[in-house]
Design a protein around this motif. Structure first.
Motif, PDB file in Angstrom:
ATOM      1  N   LYS A  94      -6.564  30.908  -6.924  1.00 18.95           N
ATOM      2  CA  LYS A  94      -5.072  30.676  -7.178  1.00 18.95           C
ATOM      3  C   LYS A  94      -3.964  29.746  -6.741  1.00 18.95           C
ATOM      4  N   SER A 119      -7.167  27.019 -13.480  1.00 18.96           N
ATOM      5  CA  SER A 119      -5.771  27.686 -12.830  1.00 18.96           C
ATOM      6  C   SER A 119      -5.041  26.030 -13.320  1.00 18.96           C
ATOM      7  N   ALA A 131      -9.224  33.769 -11.823  1.00 19.23           N
ATOM      8  CA  ALA A 131      -8.259  32.921 -11.260  1.00 19.23           C
ATOM      9  C   ALA A 131      -7.376  32.276 -12.342  1.00 19.23           C
ATOM     10  N   VAL A 160      -3.127  32.860 -12.861  1.00 19.30           N
ATOM     11  CA  VAL A 160      -2.065  31.315 -13.754  1.00 19.30           C
ATOM     12  C   VAL A 160      -1.588  31.796 -14.301  1.00 19.30           C
TER      13      VAL A 160
END
Length: 527
Positions: free
Chosen positions: A43, A123, A184, A188
Motif C-alpha cells: 500500500k 494497488s 492492499a 487503497v
C-alpha cells in the motif's frame, strides 16, 4: 454561510485536523493487524505516486483559488468568482484526463520497475480514480477557503476519514483470502471512496450555500480563454506553489542519499548509519512536527484573509492578521519546543523505547521554534500574490540545507549532529528570507512585547513543570513513569495558560471567539 474570522477558521480546521489524526492512527492500527507488514508495504509503495499525481493535476490551484476568490468576494465581484471556478475546473478536468490516461497505460511498467514489486499493480490501479475526484475536491476546497467558511472543509475532512476507517474494516478483511495484493488494493480503494464521499459532501454544501444560484455547467476551453486574465492570475500563484512542491519532493528524495554517503565518509558503520537515520526521521521528526497541523490550519485560513485585506488595500488589517497568526503560532510553538527539549529523554523512552535518540531531539528542538513562524509569513506572501518569492525562498533554503549536509555530516566530530545542524540552518534561513520579504512588501515589524511575554511564560512554565516532575520522580521509587510524565506535561501547560492570562497575552475576549466552547470558557476568564 457566514464568513469566519481568522482565529475561528483556524480553530475549526485545527480541531478537524486533530480528530483526523486520531482516525488516521486508528485506521493504521486496523490495517497493520489485517494486512501485516507485507500488505502495508504494498500500500505504501503507491502513496508517493498518489501525491505526485495530485500535484500534477491540481498544479497548486487550490491555494490560488482561495486567494482570488477572497479578493473577488471583497470586491463584490460574483462574476469573477464564477470565472475562477469554471477555469479551474477546465484546467483540472483536462489534466485529470491526461494523468489518468498516462497512469493506466504505464501502470504495469511503474509497478514492475519503479515500485520493484509487480504485486503493487493492483494497488496502483485502485489509486487512479482519486485523480479526478481529488482534483474537483481541491477546487471546491479552494473556493470555501476563499469564502472564509472553513466548516465544510473541516466536516468533509472528518467525514472522509470515518468512511475510510469503516470501509477498511469491512472491505479489506473480505479481500484478504484472495491474496495480500488484493487486500492492499482494497485499502487503497478505501482511501479513494473516502475522498469520493468527501467530494459529494462538498458538492452538497456548495449547492446549499448562499451561492447556490451560481450554476457552473459545461465548462470548456473557450470559457477559459475568455477569462484569460483570470487564468493568468491563477497560474501566477498555482505554478510557483507546484514548483515548490516539486522542490520539496526532490530534496526529500536526495537528502537520504547525501546523509548516508556523508556519514559513511565520517567513518560511521552502515548499521549505525541506518540506526541513526531511522532515529532522526522516524522518532525525532514526527515529534517535532506533531503540532504541525496547527500551522497548516493557520496557513489555510490566513491566505484568503490576507487576500481580502490586500484587495481592500488595507495594510493595517494585513499587519493585524499577521500579528494574530504569529501570536497563535508562538503560543503553541514555545511550550511545544520547551516540552520537547526538557522531556526529550522521557518522551523518547515512553513513546519509542529509544532513549539514545533524546540528544538528537534536544539539539534540533530549539531551532524548530522558528518553523512556527514560517507558515504565517509564507501565507502572507502567497496572499499578497507573491507566491514566486515564497517559492524562491524555499528553494534557496532547502538547497542550502542539502548542500551543508555533506561538509558537516562527513566531519567525524559531528556525524549525525552535522545533519541536524544543516537542517537547522535551512530552517533559520527560510524564516529569515520569508521575514525579509514580508518586511520589504508591507514594512512589517514583529510584536516584540508580546513575543517576550510568551517566551517568559514558556520559560517559567518549563522551570516550574520540570521541578514538579523531578519531585514526583523522587517520591515514586517504582513504576508510573508514563503517568508522572503526563502529569508533569499537563501541569506545565496549565501553568503556561495561567501565565499567559496574567501577562495579558490572551484574555476572555479571545476565549469567547473559540467555536463551540468559547462562551462557556469565557465566563471563567475576565475580559
Amino acid at each position: 454561510m457566514k464568513k469566519q474570522s481568522l482565529v475561528k477558521g483556524a480553530f475549526v480546521l485545527t480541531l478537524a485536523a486533530f480528530i483526523t489524526k486520531v482516525l488516521v492512527f486508528s485506521n493504521s492500527i486496523v490495517l497493520s493487524r489485517v494486512l501485516g507488514p507485507e500488505g502495508i508495504g504494498l500500500k505504501k509503495m503507491v502513496m508517493p505516486f498518489m501525491g505526485l499525481m495530485m500535484t500534477l493535476t491540481t498544479i497548486g490551484l487550490p491555494v490560488a483559488i482561495s486567494r482570488l476568490v477572497a479578493e473577488a468576494d471583497a470586491q463584490g465581484n460574483r462574476g469573477k468568482v464564477k470565472k475562477i471556478l469554471v477555469i479551474s475546473l477546465v484546467i483540472t478536468g483536462s489534466l485529470s484526463i491526461f494523468v489518468v490516461s498516462l497512469s493506466i497505460f504505464s501502470g504495469k511498467y511503474l509497478s514492475s520497475f519503479f515500485l520493484t514489486d509487480p504485486r503493487s499493480y493492483n494497488s496502483f490501479m485502485a489509486m487512479i480514480p482519486i485523480i479526478p475526484i481529488g482534483a474537483v475536491s481541491g477546487v471546491l476546497k479552494g473556493y470555501f477557503r476563499g469564502r472564509q467558511t472553513m466548516n465544510p472543509i473541516a466536516f468533509a475532512q472528518v467525514f472522509e476519514q470515518i468512511v475510510r476507517v469503516c470501509l477498511t474494516y469491512i472491505l479489506v478483511q473480505r479481500l484478504v483470502p484472495l491474496g495480500i495484493e488484493y487486500a492492499a488494493a482494497g485499502a487503497v480503494l478505501c482511501s479513494v471512496l473516502g475522498e469520493a464521499c468527501s467530494l459529494i459532501f462538498f458538492i452538497v454544501m456548495f449547492k446549499i450555500s448562499h451561492h447556490r444560484k451560481m450554476k457552473i455547467s459545461r465548462p470548456s476551453w473557450s470559457q477559459a480563454f475568455r477569462g484569460k486574465n483570470v487564468l493568468i492570475e491563477l497560474l501566477q500563484t498555482g505554478l510557483p506553489t507546484t514548483g515548490n512542491g516539486f522542490v520539496i519532493s526532490i530534496t526529500r528524495a536526495v537528502q537520504p542519499i547525501v546523509i548516508t554517503k556523508s556519514l559513511a565518509l565520517a567513518g560511521v558503520s552502515s548499521a549505525l548509519i541506518t540506526k541513526q537515520y531511522g532515529m532522526l526521521t522516524g522518532f525525532v521528526m514526527p515529534l517535532l512536527f506533531l503540532p504541525g497541523f496547527i500551522n497548516q490550519s493557520l496557513g489555510a485560513t490566513l491566505v484568503p484573509a490576507i487576500s481580502e485585506a490586500n484587495a481592500q488595500n488595507n495594510l493595517r488589517l494585513i499587519k493585524r492578521r499577521l500579528n494574530q497568526a504569529i501570536r497563535v503560532a508562538l503560543i503553541v510553538g514555545v511550550p511545544s519546543t520547551l516540552l520537547l527539549y526538557l522531556y526529550a529523554h522521557e518522551l523518547m523512552t515512553a513513546v519509542y523505547h529509544a532513549p539514545t535518540a533524546a540528544p538528537l531531539l534536544k539539539l534540533i528542538a530549539p531551532f524548530f521554534l522558528l518553523n512556527y513562524l514560517q507558515s504565517p509569513l509564507q501565507s502572507v506572501l502567497v496572499g499578497m500574490g507573491q507566491a514566486k518569492t515564497a517559492m524562491f525562498n524555499n528553494i534557496l533554503a532547502r538547497c542550502t540545507n542539502v548542500a551543508l549536509i555533506y561538509p558537516l555530516a562527513s566531519n567525524p566530530l559531528l556525524g549525525i549532529n552535522g545533519v541536524i545542524l544543516a537542517i537547522s540552518v535551512g530552517v533559520i534561513l527560510e524564516t529569515i528570507l520569508h521575514y525579509s520579504s514580508v518586511v520589504k512588501s508591507i514594512g512589517y515589524a514583529l510584536d516584540i512585547p508580546n513575543i517576550i511575554k510568551i517566551l517568559v511564560a514558556g520559560i517559567a512554565m518549563g522551570y516550574i513543570g520540570r521541578a514538579l516532575f523531578i519531585n514526583l520522580n523522587n517520591l515514586t521509587s517504582q513504576g508510573g513513569a508514563t503517568l508522572i510524565l503526563l502529569t508533569g506535561i499537563v501541569f506545565s501547560i496549565f501553568i503556561y495558560m495561567l501565565l499567559l492570562f496574567f501577562l495579558k497575552v490572551i484574555n476572555g475576549s479571545d476565549i469567547v471567539r473559540i467555536p463551540f466552547v468559547g462562551k462557556m470558557l469565557g465566563k471563567i476568564f475576565p475580559k
